[in-house]
Design an enzyme around this catalytic site. Structure first.
Site, PDB file in Angstrom:
ATOM      1  N   MET A  29       0.839  -1.196   0.000  1.00 45.97           N
ATOM      2  CA  MET A  29       0.000   0.000   0.000  1.00 45.97           C
ATOM      3  C   MET A  29       0.878   1.252   0.000  1.00 45.97           C
ATOM      4  O   MET A  29       0.403   2.356   0.301  1.00 45.97           O
ATOM      5  CB  MET A  29      -0.940  -0.002   1.211  1.00 45.97           C
ATOM      6  N   GLY A  30       2.150   1.070  -0.345  1.00 46.27           N
ATOM      7  CA  GLY A  30       3.033   2.231  -0.474  1.00 46.27           C
ATOM      8  C   GLY A  30       3.556   2.737   0.854  1.00 46.27           C
ATOM      9  O   GLY A  30       3.441   2.082   1.880  1.00 46.27           O
ATOM     10  N   TYR A  31       4.172   3.925   0.817  1.00 44.51           N
ATOM     11  CA  TYR A  31       4.885   4.517   1.950  1.00 44.51           C
ATOM     12  C   TYR A  31       5.885   3.485   2.463  1.00 44.51           C
ATOM     13  O   TYR A  31       5.875   3.045   3.611  1.00 44.51           O
ATOM     14  CB  TYR A  31       3.939   5.000   3.059  1.00 44.51           C
ATOM     15  N   LEU A  32       6.766   3.109   1.552  1.00 44.72           N
ATOM     16  CA  LEU A  32       7.592   1.914   1.729  1.00 44.72           C
ATOM     17  C   LEU A  32       8.639   2.068   2.819  1.00 44.72           C
ATOM     18  O   LEU A  32       9.170   3.151   3.047  1.00 44.72           O
ATOM     19  CB  LEU A  32       8.284   1.574   0.404  1.00 44.72           C
ATOM     20  N   HIS A  33       8.918   0.947   3.452  1.00 46.07           N
ATOM     21  CA  HIS A  33       9.961   0.868   4.481  1.00 46.07           C
ATOM     22  C   HIS A  33      10.752  -0.417   4.250  1.00 46.07           C
ATOM     23  O   HIS A  33      10.470  -1.180   3.318  1.00 46.07           O
ATOM     24  CB  HIS A  33       9.344   0.924   5.879  1.00 46.07           C
ATOM     25  N   HIS A  36       8.950  -3.761   3.428  1.00 43.11           N
ATOM     26  CA  HIS A  36       8.572  -3.933   2.021  1.00 43.11           C
ATOM     27  C   HIS A  36       9.803  -4.254   1.166  1.00 43.11           C
ATOM     28  O   HIS A  36       9.757  -5.106   0.279  1.00 43.11           O
ATOM     29  CB  HIS A  36       7.962  -2.646   1.457  1.00 43.11           C
ATOM     30  N   GLN A  60     -10.520  -2.630   2.162  1.00 43.21           N
ATOM     31  CA  GLN A  60     -10.043  -3.270   3.389  1.00 43.21           C
ATOM     32  C   GLN A  60     -10.026  -2.321   4.582  1.00 43.21           C
ATOM     33  O   GLN A  60      -9.615  -2.708   5.667  1.00 43.21           O
ATOM     34  CB  GLN A  60      -8.672  -3.921   3.180  1.00 43.21           C
ATOM     35  N   LYS A 149       4.638 -10.003   9.490  1.00 38.98           N
ATOM     36  CA  LYS A 149       4.096  -8.889  10.279  1.00 38.98           C
ATOM     37  C   LYS A 149       2.563  -8.912  10.303  1.00 38.98           C
ATOM     38  O   LYS A 149       1.937  -8.692  11.310  1.00 38.98           O
ATOM     39  CB  LYS A 149       4.617  -7.578   9.678  1.00 38.98           C
ATOM     40  N   ASP A 150       1.969  -9.181   9.138  1.00 39.08           N
ATOM     41  CA  ASP A 150       0.514  -9.292   9.054  1.00 39.08           C
ATOM     42  C   ASP A 150       0.172 -10.781   9.031  1.00 39.08           C
ATOM     43  O   ASP A 150      -0.244 -11.333   7.997  1.00 39.08           O
ATOM     44  CB  ASP A 150       0.012  -8.558   7.812  1.00 39.08           C
TER      45      ASP A 150
HETATM   46  P1  AMP Z   1       1.338  -3.004   3.417  1.00 38.86           P
HETATM   47  O1  AMP Z   1       1.916  -1.974   2.522  1.00 38.86           O
HETATM   48  O2  AMP Z   1       1.314  -2.616   4.857  1.00 38.86           O
HETATM   49  O3  AMP Z   1       0.010  -3.528   2.917  1.00 38.86           O
HETATM   50  O4  AMP Z   1       2.332  -4.251   3.373  1.00 38.86           O
HETATM   51  C1  AMP Z   1       2.688  -4.843   2.160  1.00 38.86           C
HETATM   52  C2  AMP Z   1       3.420  -6.126   2.432  1.00 38.86           C
HETATM   53  O5  AMP Z   1       4.576  -5.848   3.222  1.00 38.86           O
HETATM   54  C3  AMP Z   1       2.588  -7.133   3.241  1.00 38.86           C
HETATM   55  O6  AMP Z   1       2.872  -8.450   2.792  1.00 38.86           O
HETATM   56  C4  AMP Z   1       3.079  -6.920   4.636  1.00 38.86           C
HETATM   57  O7  AMP Z   1       2.918  -8.044   5.479  1.00 38.86           O
HETATM   58  C5  AMP Z   1       4.548  -6.653   4.380  1.00 38.86           C
HETATM   59  N1  AMP Z   1       5.118  -5.945   5.512  1.00 38.86           N
HETATM   60  C6  AMP Z   1       4.672  -4.807   6.087  1.00 38.86           C
HETATM   61  N2  AMP Z   1       5.429  -4.479   7.152  1.00 38.86           N
HETATM   62  C7  AMP Z   1       6.370  -5.429   7.269  1.00 38.86           C
HETATM   63  C8  AMP Z   1       7.456  -5.666   8.164  1.00 38.86           C
HETATM   64  N3  AMP Z   1       7.719  -4.855   9.186  1.00 38.86           N
HETATM   65  N4  AMP Z   1       8.230  -6.764   7.961  1.00 38.86           N
HETATM   66  C9  AMP Z   1       7.968  -7.614   6.952  1.00 38.86           C
HETATM   67  N5  AMP Z   1       6.964  -7.445   6.062  1.00 38.86           N
HETATM   68  C10 AMP Z   1       6.186  -6.373   6.210  1.00 38.86           C
END
Ligand code: AMP
Length: 296
Positions: A29-33, A36, A60, A149-150
């Site tokens: 969903m972006g705002y990458l860290h 991701h 969601q 994480k999720d």
């Molecule tokens: P999101 O952008 O939050 O929907 O996350 C996108 C993907 O990155 C999903 O598969 C998340 O589980 C994964 N993700 C988010 N945060 C973390 C993290 N801290 N460590 C590992 N995977 C992550």
């Protein structure tokens, strides 16, 4: 790196790749860290081509959740994806994903979709499953990369892949944490000042749950959930949503402390609702994630 915004162009481009090309996919969903980017890096190593999507999926989010304030920085995200060697950034609009007339949803049921995170966020996993199935159909990956994480999301998606016989291999990578244990999340951007420090309490609660688990094998699971709850309640800025110990496969609450198990926690700290988990595998090993980031 090519940036594609329409489904038609994504499908056409994907169709031009040789059949022998193994394709990896990372949905975000972006705002990458770093969480991701770890997924992207692993996917880059294991595939011939790599697609990453950036899409804040409205279905969601609940009506009172943070859809409108969810952090965004597309320019930075695209630069980071390019640096990781992503071939295609798929950045669709909601008109593309949910055009006028859209009526068909994937609706996971049972404890896995309706308890813990599913109970706190009704309809959340329906939105997740629907968009992930659409993204799989559009990008047709051989391997798709998700974060532990999720943890419940991963379990819901794994179940959908099985239930619908989807031809994709799921790769689940450990939770990436800041140096003080806080699980990386785009929502951590909401954590300012004291709230950022207080947010460490989720990781500390999981550690307390793990310690109680290891001290009392075979005893009542409430010994460990109590330890988690007490830890969160010791932090006045944190408000516990749930702290649970579940058997991962039926996704039912564990009565006694036995492997395999998922330690799940959700709490609000200031404006941020945060989730985290530890995994205890059948063989007794723990997956508690990896520390990566600089201490903030
Ligand atoms: P999101 O952008 O939050 O929907 O996350 C996108 C993907 O990155 C999903 O598969 C998340 O589980 C994964 N993700 C988010 N945060 C973390 C993290 N801290 N460590 C590992 N995977 C992550």
């Amino acid at each position: 790196m090519r940036v594609i915004t329409t489904i038609q162009e994504m499908v056409d481009t994907r169709g031009e790749w040789p059949v022998s090309h193994e394709v990896g996919f990372v949905a975000t969903m972006g705002y990458l860290h770093e969480g991701h980017l770890t997924l992207a890096r692993q996917a880059r190593r294991e595939n011939d081509a790599l697609i990453a999507s950036i899409y804040v999926n409205p279905t969601q989010f609940g009506p009172h959740e943070d859809l409108n304030t969810y952090p965004r920085d597309l320019r930075r995200d695209l630069r980071l994806l390019e640096e990781e060697g992503v071939d295609i950034a798929f950045v669709p609009t909601s008109q593309e994903i949910y055009p006028v007339g859209f009526v068909t949803y994937v609706d996971p049921t049972g404890p896995l979709a309706e308890q813990a995170e599913g109970a706190s966020r009704p309809g959340h996993f329906r939105g997740v499953a629907t968009v992930v199935l659409k993204l799989f159909e559009i990008t047709r990956p051989h391997r798709a990369y998700f974060g532990q994480k999720d943890g419940q999301q991963v379990a819901v998606i794994a179940r959908m892949v099985k239930d619908f016989n989807l031809p994709v291999q799921l790769r689940v990578l450990p939770t990436v944490r800041e140096a003080d244990g806080l699980a990386m999340s785009s929502r951590n951007a909401y954590l300012l000042g004291e709230d950022r420090i207080a947010a460490r309490v989720l990781y500390r609660a999981l550690q307390a749950g793990r310690a109680a688990f290891e001290k009392n094998p075979g005893e009542r699971a409430s010994l460990a959930t109590r330890a988690m709850i007490d830890t969160v309640q010791s932090e006045p800025r944190a408000h516990l949503d749930y702290a649970e110990i579940r058997d991962p496969r039926p996704f039912l609450a564990r009565e006694t402390l036995a492997a395999p198990a998922l330690l799940l926690i959700a709490a609000s700290v200031g404006p941020a609702r945060l989730i985290d988990n530890f995994v205890l595998h059948e063989d007794g090993t723990w997956d508690t994630g990896i520390m990566k980031g600089p201490l903030q």
